[in-house]
Design an enzyme around this catalytic site. Sequence first.
Site, PDB file in Angstrom:
ATOM      1  N   LYS A   1      -2.238  -5.330   5.885  1.00  0.00           N
ATOM      2  CA  LYS A   1      -0.950  -5.659   5.264  1.00  0.00           C
ATOM      3  C   LYS A   1       0.161  -5.305   6.264  1.00  0.00           C
ATOM      4  O   LYS A   1      -0.013  -4.428   7.104  1.00  0.00           O
ATOM      5  CB  LYS A   1      -0.745  -4.842   3.984  1.00  0.00           C
ATOM      6  CG  LYS A   1      -1.868  -4.968   2.968  1.00  0.00           C
ATOM      7  CD  LYS A   1      -1.524  -5.894   1.865  1.00  0.00           C
ATOM      8  CE  LYS A   1      -2.674  -5.946   0.867  1.00  0.00           C
ATOM      9  NZ  LYS A   1      -2.355  -6.670  -0.313  1.00  0.00           N
TER      10      LYS A   1
ATOM     11  N   PRO B   1       0.839  -1.196   0.000  1.00  0.00           N
ATOM     12  CA  PRO B   1       0.000   0.000   0.000  1.00  0.00           C
ATOM     13  C   PRO B   1       0.877   1.250   0.000  1.00  0.00           C
ATOM     14  O   PRO B   1       1.840   1.344   0.765  1.00  0.00           O
ATOM     15  CB  PRO B   1      -0.796  -0.109   1.301  1.00  0.00           C
ATOM     16  CG  PRO B   1      -0.757  -1.551   1.665  1.00  0.00           C
ATOM     17  CD  PRO B   1       0.555  -2.055   1.154  1.00  0.00           C
TER      18      PRO B   1
END
Length: 115
Positions: free
Chosen positions: A34, A2
Amino acid sequence: MPTLNLFTNVPVDAVVASDILRDATKAVAKIIGKPESYVMILVNGGVPIEFAGTEEPAAYGELISIGGLGPSVNGKLSSTIAEILQTKLYIDSSRFYIKFYDVQRSFFGFNGSTF
């Protein structure tokens, strides 16, 4: 992977930038699910921005991720990042746009290849 790219017309000193980087990294990793080791945050301060006809403090963000995004997650990300910007830079949430991109693995490069 990300990646959150933030732009604001507010000048950002090194201490505030470090706080934003830390807080945003933790928030993005937690909300998307994540590991922090894959999260990248960029803070671009002092960028000329006019929003709603004024140059009052404002911000724009783009968050790119391979999966993990969707209506509920995007809403949480939007409110959490807006809160960070309000707390650290005094930018009202009504003066912040964020765009979300959910990309395919082959559309994002890393370590000389793609994911």
